[in-house]
Write a protein that holds these residues in place. Structure first.
Motif, PDB file in Angstrom:
ATOM      1  N   PHE A 346       0.820  -1.210   0.000  1.00 41.64           N
ATOM      2  CA  PHE A 346       0.000   0.000   0.000  1.00 41.64           C
ATOM      3  C   PHE A 346       0.860   1.268   0.000  1.00 41.64           C
ATOM      4  CE2 PHE A 346      -3.495  -2.500   2.440  1.00 41.64           C
ATOM      5  CZ  PHE A 346      -3.787  -3.185   1.280  1.00 41.64           C
ATOM      6  N   LEU A 347       2.050   1.209   0.622  1.00 42.94           N
ATOM      7  CA  LEU A 347       2.921   2.379   0.678  1.00 42.94           C
ATOM      8  C   LEU A 347       3.760   2.544  -0.581  1.00 42.94           C
ATOM      9  CD1 LEU A 347       4.129   2.097   4.388  1.00 42.94           C
ATOM     10  CD2 LEU A 347       2.615   3.855   3.464  1.00 42.94           C
ATOM     11  N   SER A 348       4.030   1.449  -1.282  1.00 42.44           N
ATOM     12  CA  SER A 348       4.935   1.496  -2.435  1.00 42.44           C
ATOM     13  C   SER A 348       4.234   1.535  -3.779  1.00 42.44           C
ATOM     14  CB  SER A 348       5.873   0.281  -2.402  1.00 42.44           C
ATOM     15  OG  SER A 348       5.131  -0.924  -2.484  1.00 42.44           O
ATOM     16  N   ILE A 349       2.953   1.183  -3.846  1.00 40.71           N
ATOM     17  CA  ILE A 349       2.259   1.126  -5.118  1.00 40.71           C
ATOM     18  C   ILE A 349       2.124   2.532  -5.706  1.00 40.71           C
ATOM     19  CG2 ILE A 349      -0.028   1.325  -4.073  1.00 40.71           C
ATOM     20  CD1 ILE A 349      -1.052  -0.608  -6.201  1.00 40.71           C
ATOM     21  N   GLY A 350       2.207   2.619  -7.011  1.00 38.43           N
ATOM     22  CA  GLY A 350       2.147   3.909  -7.677  1.00 38.43           C
ATOM     23  C   GLY A 350       0.748   4.500  -7.693  1.00 38.43           C
ATOM     24  N   ASP A 351       0.706   5.833  -7.848  1.00 40.00           N
ATOM     25  CA  ASP A 351      -0.588   6.521  -7.884  1.00 40.00           C
ATOM     26  C   ASP A 351      -1.406   6.140  -9.108  1.00 40.00           C
ATOM     27  OD1 ASP A 351      -0.040   7.798  -5.506  1.00 40.00           O
ATOM     28  OD2 ASP A 351       0.898   9.524  -6.500  1.00 40.00           O
ATOM     29  N   ASP A 352      -0.740   5.791 -10.220  1.00 38.05           N
ATOM     30  CA  ASP A 352      -1.476   5.404 -11.427  1.00 38.05           C
ATOM     31  C   ASP A 352      -2.247   4.109 -11.200  1.00 38.05           C
ATOM     32  OD1 ASP A 352      -0.433   7.609 -12.651  1.00 38.05           O
ATOM     33  OD2 ASP A 352       1.269   6.526 -13.543  1.00 38.05           O
ATOM     34  N   CYS A 353      -1.620   3.162 -10.522  1.00 40.89           N
ATOM     35  CA  CYS A 353      -2.312   1.893 -10.227  1.00 40.89           C
ATOM     36  C   CYS A 353      -3.477   2.121  -9.268  1.00 40.89           C
ATOM     37  CB  CYS A 353      -1.331   0.887  -9.642  1.00 40.89           C
ATOM     38  SG  CYS A 353       0.002   0.412 -10.760  1.00 40.89           S
ATOM     39  N   LEU A 354      -3.287   3.010  -8.298  1.00 41.97           N
ATOM     40  CA  LEU A 354      -4.368   3.277  -7.350  1.00 41.97           C
ATOM     41  C   LEU A 354      -5.525   4.006  -8.014  1.00 41.97           C
ATOM     42  CD1 LEU A 354      -2.517   4.376  -4.093  1.00 41.97           C
ATOM     43  CD2 LEU A 354      -3.817   2.300  -4.466  1.00 41.97           C
ATOM     44  N   ARG A 355      -5.223   4.819  -8.997  1.00 40.73           N
ATOM     45  CA  ARG A 355      -6.279   5.578  -9.657  1.00 40.73           C
ATOM     46  C   ARG A 355      -7.247   4.660 -10.387  1.00 40.73           C
ATOM     47  NH1 ARG A 355      -3.177   8.354 -12.585  1.00 40.73           N
ATOM     48  NH2 ARG A 355      -2.638   9.885 -10.986  1.00 40.73           N
ATOM     49  N   ASP A 356      -6.745   3.533 -10.902  1.00 42.05           N
ATOM     50  CA  ASP A 356      -7.594   2.596 -11.644  1.00 42.05           C
ATOM     51  C   ASP A 356      -8.257   1.553 -10.752  1.00 42.05           C
ATOM     52  OD1 ASP A 356      -6.776   3.926 -13.920  1.00 42.05           O
ATOM     53  OD2 ASP A 356      -5.090   2.551 -14.289  1.00 42.05           O
ATOM     54  N   SER A 357      -7.868   1.465  -9.483  1.00 40.25           N
ATOM     55  CA  SER A 357      -8.410   0.441  -8.595  1.00 40.25           C
ATOM     56  C   SER A 357      -9.724   0.898  -7.972  1.00 40.25           C
ATOM     57  CB  SER A 357      -7.410   0.099  -7.490  1.00 40.25           C
ATOM     58  OG  SER A 357      -7.141   1.242  -6.712  1.00 40.25           O
ATOM     59  N   ASN A 358     -10.581  -0.067  -7.688  1.00 42.17           N
ATOM     60  CA  ASN A 358     -11.883   0.199  -7.073  1.00 42.17           C
ATOM     61  C   ASN A 358     -11.782  -0.109  -5.582  1.00 42.17           C
ATOM     62  OD1 ASN A 358     -14.549   0.716  -6.589  1.00 42.17           O
ATOM     63  ND2 ASN A 358     -15.308  -1.155  -7.519  1.00 42.17           N
ATOM     64  N   VAL A 359     -11.460   0.896  -4.794  1.00 42.74           N
ATOM     65  CA  VAL A 359     -11.205   0.739  -3.363  1.00 42.74           C
ATOM     66  C   VAL A 359     -12.377   1.326  -2.577  1.00 42.74           C
ATOM     67  CG1 VAL A 359      -9.647   1.330  -1.467  1.00 42.74           C
ATOM     68  CG2 VAL A 359      -8.723   0.807  -3.719  1.00 42.74           C
ATOM     69  N   SER A 360     -12.770   0.641  -1.506  1.00 37.54           N
ATOM     70  CA  SER A 360     -13.833   1.146  -0.643  1.00 37.54           C
ATOM     71  C   SER A 360     -13.337   2.373   0.126  1.00 37.54           C
ATOM     72  CB  SER A 360     -14.275   0.055   0.340  1.00 37.54           C
ATOM     73  OG  SER A 360     -15.210   0.562   1.261  1.00 37.54           O
ATOM     74  N   MET A 361     -14.106   3.482   0.064  1.00 40.53           N
ATOM     75  CA  MET A 361     -13.698   4.746   0.674  1.00 40.53           C
ATOM     76  C   MET A 361     -14.520   5.076   1.924  1.00 40.53           C
ATOM     77  SD  MET A 361     -11.318   5.661  -1.432  1.00 40.53           S
ATOM     78  CE  MET A 361     -11.057   7.365  -1.015  1.00 40.53           C
ATOM     79  N   GLU A 362     -15.122   4.074   2.555  1.00 43.71           N
ATOM     80  CA  GLU A 362     -15.988   4.340   3.702  1.00 43.71           C
ATOM     81  C   GLU A 362     -15.235   4.937   4.882  1.00 43.71           C
ATOM     82  OE1 GLU A 362     -17.972   0.769   4.720  1.00 43.71           O
ATOM     83  OE2 GLU A 362     -19.461   0.914   3.120  1.00 43.71           O
ATOM     84  N   SER A 363     -13.996   4.508   5.086  1.00 43.56           N
ATOM     85  CA  SER A 363     -13.250   4.954   6.272  1.00 43.56           C
ATOM     86  C   SER A 363     -12.539   6.273   6.072  1.00 43.56           C
ATOM     87  CB  SER A 363     -12.218   3.883   6.651  1.00 43.56           C
ATOM     88  OG  SER A 363     -11.265   3.722   5.615  1.00 43.56           O
ATOM     89  N   VAL A 364     -12.670   6.900   4.896  1.00 42.55           N
ATOM     90  CA  VAL A 364     -11.934   8.121   4.584  1.00 42.55           C
ATOM     91  C   VAL A 364     -12.912   9.287   4.526  1.00 42.55           C
ATOM     92  CG1 VAL A 364     -10.447   9.271   2.913  1.00 42.55           C
ATOM     93  CG2 VAL A 364     -10.218   6.809   3.296  1.00 42.55           C
ATOM     94  N   PHE A 365     -12.628  10.346   5.263  1.00 37.94           N
ATOM     95  CA  PHE A 365     -13.438  11.549   5.167  1.00 37.94           C
ATOM     96  C   PHE A 365     -12.870  12.457   4.074  1.00 37.94           C
ATOM     97  CE2 PHE A 365     -10.159  12.203   8.304  1.00 37.94           C
ATOM     98  CZ  PHE A 365      -9.662  13.460   8.019  1.00 37.94           C
ATOM     99  N   ASP A 366     -13.470  13.629   3.882  1.00 45.15           N
ATOM    100  CA  ASP A 366     -13.100  14.540   2.800  1.00 45.15           C
ATOM    101  C   ASP A 366     -11.726  15.140   3.089  1.00 45.15           C
ATOM    102  OD1 ASP A 366     -13.077  16.124   0.598  1.00 45.15           O
ATOM    103  OD2 ASP A 366     -14.494  17.613   1.365  1.00 45.15           O
ATOM    104  N   TYR A 367     -10.763  14.830   2.217  1.00 47.95           N
ATOM    105  CA  TYR A 367      -9.412  15.364   2.359  1.00 47.95           C
ATOM    106  C   TYR A 367      -9.192  16.558   1.421  1.00 47.95           C
ATOM    107  CZ  TYR A 367      -7.999  11.206   4.963  1.00 47.95           C
ATOM    108  OH  TYR A 367      -7.876  10.218   5.898  1.00 47.95           O
ATOM    109  N   GLY A 368     -10.240  17.326   1.202  1.00 47.25           N
ATOM    110  CA  GLY A 368     -10.140  18.431   0.254  1.00 47.25           C
ATOM    111  C   GLY A 368      -9.291  19.561   0.784  1.00 47.25           C
TER     112      GLY A 368
END
Length: 563
Positions: A346-368
């Motif tokens: 999770f710490l080493s994976i690139g942002d491009d790979c994360l952008r295409d992944s379907n990850v559950s965002m329930e535990s994350v609040f708005d980081y705007g």
């Protein structure tokens, strides 16, 4: 247990004569009964099990002839002077081979079901069989090729037995005993000249055999009536496992969806077998990765790491962060080494790979960018006091003050803890939150944390520090979201990372400011809790004085000064 009173039953044997003793622990009452068994029991000792049924104890024994017998033993004896003789009755006939001397055992599951361990035929291997004693039917069986030791236990809807050199655990919940559940599971004896009838007869698909008083024509009629509500095209476990071995991923996914729509009594065991079949083919064929099938099976909420230990390993090989997040959220028994392997990914994976992944965002609040106004407001303030810590406190060191000074500034600026932007992307934050929620044991986790690269440790510490600032900035000390990390989880992981990598982090220039901020923040928190303890003691004293006033009935005015 009998009416919350312990009952102890023990049986003695002397030259083929068996005596049963019933001891009531609270009343210290001991009753003695002579069991009249068959003559053949002198050469082979029977296996006993028992349960309390009303005012009697149902003593069930597996004889050397392979039959199951029942003896009703009174709990309260009417004649304590003489030894009473009890006769047994036949319950089930020939459930195991009569020639099996060792490895046979039985246990009672409920009032209508028993489990028997032993070979059903003289030349067959040992197997575990579940029998319905009300309708004299075989419910299910499981072959045990590695042999057993003749020991079988049942507790909490789980069967325990020795299989080879290991302890085998089989979850099994008995169905409600009814004629409908017994149909299709009759055990038939083969007669000369008759057709070969399997042990499990499917009444919905069988039409060529004569079963009991039903002819083939009657069976066809029964099948036509039930076909409107049943789906005979749904594959069974064996058919599905054979499909997994050779068919395409799309076909397997379709058949698996049909199978999951059908309820089965031993659901946990079957799902484990299906996952093992899929993972076994994944190891043989590297190009085979039935991701959708595995996701369906995980979402049944019956899997655990110990039931499919290779699942997370294969997901790590394919960098499947969505599956790893789902496993971390549902599996309660993940080893610490696997948890750290997920953290590394999770710490080493690139942002491009994360952008295409379907990850559950329930535990994350708005980081705007909602913190920009707060940051601007802090810069305009001349004196900042946050959580009891201000510039006048002498707790901050000279080095930390120098680090917080801007180049060219001659005046010393106050130490503050500005709410910065989140150091990681929201999807990476959701994956890291799954690690924070996972269970661990500190002695086993610390060695694996030392293998994480220093830059990733620093990034994780920055994220944890960001979460802690968000928590302390809230009056409730909680983060928004469905299942966000708690303050204790955040602090525990900060301590774990520093304990495992403090020397390495100390040598990184980028981490020096973070360490100083953590140090000063901890000092400020200690100061806060010290003051809170003083206030708590003062309020206790007030409460004690008020109680004394009410008891004496006096009136007075007192002033308390809080220092």
């Amino acid at each position: 247990m009998l009416f919350k009173q312990p009952v102890l039953i023990f049986i003695t044997e002397n030259h083929g004569s068996y005596v049963a003793y019933v001891q009531l622990c609270k009343s210290h009452s001991l009753s003695k009964y002579i069991l009249l068994l068959g003559k053949e029991e002198k050469s082979a000792k029977p296996n006993f099990t028992a349960r309390v049924d009303g005012k009697f104890i149902s003593l069930v024994s597996l004889g050397s002839d392979g039959c199951v017998y029942e003896t009703l033993v009174p709990i309260y004896s009417s004649d304590t002077e003489n030894n009473q003789r009890l006769v047994r009755a036949l319950m089930l006939k020939t459930v195991v081979s009569g020639s099996a001397r060792n490895g046979s055992a039985l246990t009672i599951l409920d009032q209508d079901h028993i489990a028997v361990l032993g070979p059903p035929l003289p030349a067959s291997k040992e197997c575990l069989s579940i029998w319905n004693i009300k309708f004299q039917t075989l419910q299910t069986s499981k072959e045990l090729p590695q042999g057993t030791s003749g020991q079988l236990w049942y507790h909490g809807e789980i069967l325990f037995m020795r299989h080879g050199k290991s302890l085998t655990v089989i979850p099994y919940k008995c169905e409600a005993s009814s004629l409908a559940s017994a149909l299709g599971k009759l055990k038939h004896t083969q007669e000369s000249g008759s057709h070969s009838v399997p042990h499990f007869v499917n009444w919905e698909t069988c039409s060529e055999y004569e079963l009991g008083s039903y002819s083939a024509k009657q069976t066809r009629t029964l099948r036509k009536k039930t076909e409107t509500n049943l789906h005979p095209e749904v594959p069974g476990v064996k058919e599905l496992l054979s499909i997994i071995k050779k068919d395409s991923e799309k076909h397997i996914e379709v058949e698996l969806r049909k199978f999951l729509a059908k309820s089965t009594p031993d659901f946990h065991t079957i799902i484990g077998d299906i996952v093992s079949g899929l993972l076994g083919r994944c190891k043989v064929e590297p190009s085979f990765y039935p991701r959708n099938c595995l996701m369906q099976l995980i979402q049944t909420h019956v899997l655990s790491y110990s039931l499919c230990p290779d699942l997370m390993e294969i997901a790590l090989e394919h960098t499947d962060v969505q599956m790893l997040q789902l496993c971390l959220q549902q599996f309660p028994d993940i080893p610490e080494s696997t948890t750290c392997a997920c953290l590394k990914l999770f710490l080493s994976i690139g942002d491009d790979c994360l952008r295409d992944s379907n990850v559950s965002m329930e535990s994350v609040f708005d980081y705007g960018d909602t913190t920009q106004d707060e940051k601007k407001e802090m810069e305009e303030q001349t004196e900042i006091v946050q959580n009891g810590f201000g510039p006048e406190d002498g707790g901050c060191s000279k080095d930390s003050q120098q680090l917080n000074k801007k180049p060219g500034d001659t005046a010393q600026e106050p130490i503050s803890f500005p709410v910065t932007l989140c150091p990681v992307a929201p999807k990476r934050a959701a994956l890291l939150n799954a690690v924070l929620h996972s269970a661990y044991s500190e002695p086993f986790l610390l060695p694996h944390l030392k293998d994480i690269p220093a830059k990733h440790i620093t990034l994780f510490l920055q994220y944890l520090y960001f979460l802690y600032l968000k928590c302390t900035g809230s009056a409730t000390m909680t983060l928004p979201g469905v299942s966000p990390p708690t303050v204790s989880q955040i602090m525990d992981w900060i301590c774990l990372l520093l304990d495992a990598n403090f020397t390495v982090v100390l040598m990184i220039p980028e981490a020096k400011r973070l360490l100083l901020n953590l140090y000063n923040f901890v000092k400020s928190q200690i100061s806060i809790y010290s003051e809170l303890n003083k206030i708590e003691v003062s309020f206790r004293e007030l409460q004690r004085l008020n109680q004394e006033k009410s008891s004496r009935g006096l009136y007075s005015i007192e002033v308390l000064e809080l220092f």
